[in-house]
Design a protein around this motif. Structure first.
Motif, PDB file in Angstrom:
ATOM      1  N   ASP A  85     -35.101  89.579  17.266  1.00  0.00           N
ATOM      2  CA  ASP A  85     -36.521  89.324  17.565  1.00  0.00           C
ATOM      3  C   ASP A  85     -37.383  89.604  16.349  1.00  0.00           C
ATOM      4  OD1 ASP A  85     -36.085  88.487  20.077  1.00  0.00           O
ATOM      5  OD2 ASP A  85     -36.540  90.394  21.066  1.00  0.00           O
ATOM      6  N   ARG A 150     -30.560  73.495  12.256  1.00  0.00           N
ATOM      7  CA  ARG A 150     -29.824  73.120  13.463  1.00  0.00           C
ATOM      8  C   ARG A 150     -28.903  74.255  13.910  1.00  0.00           C
ATOM      9  NH1 ARG A 150     -27.070  67.986  11.329  1.00  0.00           N
ATOM     10  NH2 ARG A 150     -25.901  68.048  13.241  1.00  0.00           N
ATOM     11  N   TYR A 153     -30.817  76.826  15.780  1.00  0.00           N
ATOM     12  CA  TYR A 153     -31.082  76.479  17.187  1.00  0.00           C
ATOM     13  C   TYR A 153     -29.883  76.819  18.066  1.00  0.00           C
ATOM     14  CZ  TYR A 153     -34.885  73.496  15.369  1.00  0.00           C
ATOM     15  OH  TYR A 153     -36.002  73.031  14.751  1.00  0.00           O
ATOM     16  N   VAL A 154     -28.694  76.446  17.561  1.00  0.00           N
ATOM     17  CA  VAL A 154     -27.463  76.679  18.336  1.00  0.00           C
ATOM     18  C   VAL A 154     -27.266  78.184  18.556  1.00  0.00           C
ATOM     19  CG1 VAL A 154     -24.947  76.503  18.248  1.00  0.00           C
ATOM     20  CG2 VAL A 154     -26.349  74.552  17.600  1.00  0.00           C
ATOM     21  N   ASP A 156     -29.481  80.515  18.476  1.00  0.00           N
ATOM     22  CA  ASP A 156     -30.536  81.029  19.361  1.00  0.00           C
ATOM     23  C   ASP A 156     -30.109  80.928  20.811  1.00  0.00           C
ATOM     24  OD1 ASP A 156     -32.525  82.034  17.874  1.00  0.00           O
ATOM     25  OD2 ASP A 156     -33.783  80.232  17.836  1.00  0.00           O
ATOM     26  N   ILE A 157     -29.589  79.779  21.158  1.00  0.00           N
ATOM     27  CA  ILE A 157     -29.241  79.553  22.554  1.00  0.00           C
ATOM     28  C   ILE A 157     -28.014  80.383  22.946  1.00  0.00           C
ATOM     29  CG2 ILE A 157     -27.691  77.501  22.559  1.00  0.00           C
ATOM     30  CD1 ILE A 157     -30.888  77.762  24.541  1.00  0.00           C
ATOM     31  N   LYS A 160     -28.998  83.970  23.510  1.00  0.00           N
ATOM     32  CA  LYS A 160     -29.652  84.163  24.808  1.00  0.00           C
ATOM     33  C   LYS A 160     -28.617  84.211  25.934  1.00  0.00           C
ATOM     34  CE  LYS A 160     -34.264  82.426  25.559  1.00  0.00           C
ATOM     35  NZ  LYS A 160     -34.699  83.380  26.366  1.00  0.00           N
ATOM     36  N   GLU A 161     -27.567  83.437  25.755  1.00  0.00           N
ATOM     37  CA  GLU A 161     -26.581  83.281  26.828  1.00  0.00           C
ATOM     38  C   GLU A 161     -25.555  84.416  26.854  1.00  0.00           C
ATOM     39  OE1 GLU A 161     -25.528  79.152  26.938  1.00  0.00           O
ATOM     40  OE2 GLU A 161     -23.712  79.713  28.052  1.00  0.00           O
ATOM     41  N   GLU A 208     -22.127  73.774  19.023  1.00  0.00           N
ATOM     42  CA  GLU A 208     -22.224  74.748  20.110  1.00  0.00           C
ATOM     43  C   GLU A 208     -20.874  74.893  20.810  1.00  0.00           C
ATOM     44  OE1 GLU A 208     -25.137  73.632  23.020  1.00  0.00           O
ATOM     45  OE2 GLU A 208     -24.472  75.212  24.377  1.00  0.00           O
TER      46      GLU A 208
ATOM     47  N   ILE B 326     -29.351  69.048  20.318  1.00  0.00           N
ATOM     48  CA  ILE B 326     -28.432  70.187  20.188  1.00  0.00           C
ATOM     49  C   ILE B 326     -28.491  71.066  21.435  1.00  0.00           C
ATOM     50  CG2 ILE B 326     -28.025  72.347  18.927  1.00  0.00           C
ATOM     51  CD1 ILE B 326     -28.957  70.861  16.415  1.00  0.00           C
ATOM     52  N   LEU B 327     -29.711  71.339  21.859  1.00  0.00           N
ATOM     53  CA  LEU B 327     -29.859  72.325  22.938  1.00  0.00           C
ATOM     54  C   LEU B 327     -29.759  71.708  24.336  1.00  0.00           C
ATOM     55  CD1 LEU B 327     -32.810  74.335  21.398  1.00  0.00           C
ATOM     56  CD2 LEU B 327     -30.401  74.797  21.217  1.00  0.00           C
TER      57      LEU B 327
END
Lengths: 221, 414
Positions: A85, A150, A153-154, A156-157, A160-161, A208, B326-327
């Protein structure tokens, strides 16, 4: 009726007012920069104290329970998320900087060092107590690197998961001895590069699906 | 680089806004002197395929409050393919009006049509009036007293949009209100350099001396702008008579509006280049040293902004789709509602404070422009479009005009 109502002093007055408004804008911007730096410094300070407090308590238990690994994994994960964060906040502020560039760079440096400290602590605990969490080092490049963006982004997700995943991001080209040591140790040549659980190195964008597979495999091992 | 560009734009915009606010703060409503003598006036109406509007236009001229033996109206049908002249002749015959002449000729363009009228004009003053406009009754009585000395070559009036109904017309209504106000300010500081077609009055002798309207110059699409610059180049002044307001019909769809503006902007580019010698010349006072450089700078800013804007739109759309691809379903998971603190700390104040002040200054000028032309001011969707979206459309029109000009695309005034 055809009166020329122009006077040269109107141009000068307009110029003075414009300069004054600009200066007010600069001053407000400077104040806001100070606030950002204070805010980021406080976050970093808190993160450092939390990390230190965790390290001390873990060491205490390790010493007084004769080598038992009784530290709180959840808290360790929380520290990792807190650092992530912090990294995001710093990135946003860093994009807004106009003055105090050096202060921002110092903060970034401090942040990367905190991440490295966290990485070392994680490694030490994993070695002592057996690996349970996943940790990813993400080396990116800030200058118009689409793949880094890119990859971010991957990650980040995934961050979170996966609750037990810590992601530590480093600017590959940042001028700091510790980062240079890290990149040279892992042989990081291009961005993005990711290191999963201390040893698996992937250069270039990793999808991902691929990452998910590696993380799931590590979990089952 | 982007930041420096934003600073330059905001500084220049702020400076101009403040300058106009200072000028407007000294603005007082003029009161025309009463006309003691009635000079002979010729009003020329160039027309091309105007069968739907010509009667109303001519009716408004017939109804002008001016001695009928002191006025002649010359309608030049410039090769219309419809029944413009036939309908008009029938109307004049029926109404038994003799002081309106109708001339039919092959298509030569607006300037050519005006020159035809100028050749036979008997008036001391020569009015130019578009065939899709309506004149106010008192126009001549209010405008003529403005010719108070020999150096005043032309007088124009503010223009309002005739019965704006749809959004495109309502946007133009705001545009005309604002431009009329700015023209008044320009008139007050002697930088006015436009003589539009919704009744501009010229000294006939001066226009003849200067060679009439420009119908020869290659691809001159805005002869009204050209003649104004020629007047200014020859040290004649142009004034705006604020007490009189005339009305015009405006394009009612985006396509017509687009092509009208592209034509205007091409005309601006061609004529500004042609009269580039006036820029920064002391002889032309504030017009040469402030107004014209400012307009050139504005055009440059518009082009650069369009470039930046296009780049930003492409990059952002690209990132958006990359992120989305991507997401996928997780895309919206990353969005969080920011706290007030986050919002405040994320604003780049140094960069946008002056922009913010420019915006306030713009809104202030927008309000006083309404007051000045006795229009009710309201902030509604059309105002929002006019203030925030319309400038983007205008930038694209400028780019289109530039491309056509570079390619040398041919286009007549209609």
């Amino acid at each position: 009726m055809a009166i020329n109502k122009f006077r040269k002093d109107m141009l000068v007055t307009a110029l003075i007012i414009t300069i004054a408004i600009f200066l007010i804008g600069f001053y407000l911007g400077y104040l806001l920069d100070n606030l950002r730096i204070d805010d980021a410094s406080q976050l970093l300070k808190k993160s450092e104290l939390d990390s230190e407090s965790f390290e001390i308590s873990e060491r205490f238990f390790y010493l007084f329970t004769k080598g038992e690994c009784s530290f709180d994994r959840l808290r360790l994960n929380e520290l990792g998320k807190q650092l992530a964060d912090m990294g995001r906040t710093l990135t946003v502020y860093d994009n807004k900087k106009l003055t105090r560039r050096q202060s921002y760079n110092d903060l970034k440096r401090k942040y990367f060092i905190s991440e490295l400290k966290f990485y070392n602590m994680n490694k030490e605990l994993d070695d002592k107590c057996g690996k349970k969490n996943s940790i990813i080092l993400f080396f990116y490049n800030v200058e118009g690197n689409e793949e880094s963006l890119r990859q971010g982004y991957v990650l980040d997700i995934l961050g979170k998961e996966y609750n037990d995943l810590s992601i530590l991001s480093f600017d590959k080209d940042f001028d700091d001895y510790s980062i240079k040591s890290l990149t040279s140790f892992y042989g990081v040549e291009k961005a993005p590069t990711i290191i999963i659980n201390y040893e698996n190195k992937y250069q270039g964008f990793v999808s991902e699906g691929e990452l998910r597979a590696v993380l799931n495999e590590n979990k089952t091992n | 680089m982007f930041e420096i560009y934003i600073w330059i734009i905001s500084f220049v915009s702020l400076y101009i806004s403040i300058f106009w606010i200072i000028i407007s703060s000294r603005l007082e409503k003029n009161q025309s002197n009463e006309l003691k003598e009635f000079p002979f006036v010729t009003v020329a109406v160039p027309a091309w395929n105007e069968e739907k509007t010509i009667i109303n236009t001519v009716k408004s001229l017939i109804q002008l409050d001016y001695p009928k033996d002191k006025i002649e109206i010359i309608v030049v049908d410039d090769g219309s393919k419809d029944d413009t002249s036939k309908i008009l002749k029938n109307f004049l015959k029926k109404e038994k009006i003799s002081y309106v002449k109708v001339i039919k000729q092959n298509n030569t363009g607006k300037a050519g049509a005006l020159n035809t009228a100028l050749k036979i004009a008997k008036g001391d003053y020569f009015g130019v009036f578009d065939a899709d406009s309506l004149a106010s009754e008192k126009s001549l009585k209010l405008m003529l007293p403005y010719f108070s000395n020999e150096k005043i070559g032309a007088v124009i009036s503010p223009i309002k949009v005739l019965n704006p109904r749809n959004t495109i017309e309502k946007i133009q209504r705001l545009e005309y209100i604002f431009s009329s106000f700015i023209r008044k300010l320009m008139s007050n500081v002697n930088t006015l350099h436009i003589t539009h077609g919704v009744l501009s009055l010229f000294r006939t002798g001066v226009i003849r001396k200067l060679g009439g309207f420009d119908s020869k110059f290659n691809r001159n699409l805005t002869e009204d702008f050209e003649i104004a610059l020629r007047l200014r180049k020859n040290d004649y002044q142009i004034l705006l008579c604020e007490e009189n307001v005339n009305y015009t019909k405006v394009p009612n769809n985006l396509k017509s509006l687009w092509f009208q503006r592209v034509r205007w902007f091409r005309g601006f580019m061609v004529n500004t280049l042609r009269y580039k010698g006036m820029v920064m010349r002391k002889r032309y006072g504030l017009l040469g040293r402030f107004q014209l450089p400012l307009e050139l700078l504005t055009v440059c800013v518009v082009f650069i902004s369009a470039g930046f804007m296009g780049y930003q739109v492409i990059i952002r759309l690209y990132n958006f789709f990359i992120k989305l691809s991507i997401l996928k379903i997780h895309f919206f998971d990353l969005f969080k509602i920011p706290t007030i603190k986050q919002v405040v700390l994320e604003i780049n104040f140094k960069l946008f404070f002056s922009f913010f002040v420019v915006l306030i200054a713009g809104i202030y000028l927008y309000i006083i422009a309404h007051r000045y032309v006795d229009e009710k001011w309201r902030f509604h969707l059309v105002s929002f479009i006019y203030l925030f979206l319309y400038p983007i459309i205008r930038s694209l029109q400028w780019v289109h005009a530039f491309i056509l000009e570079v390619l040398g695309a041919k286009e007549r005034w209609r």
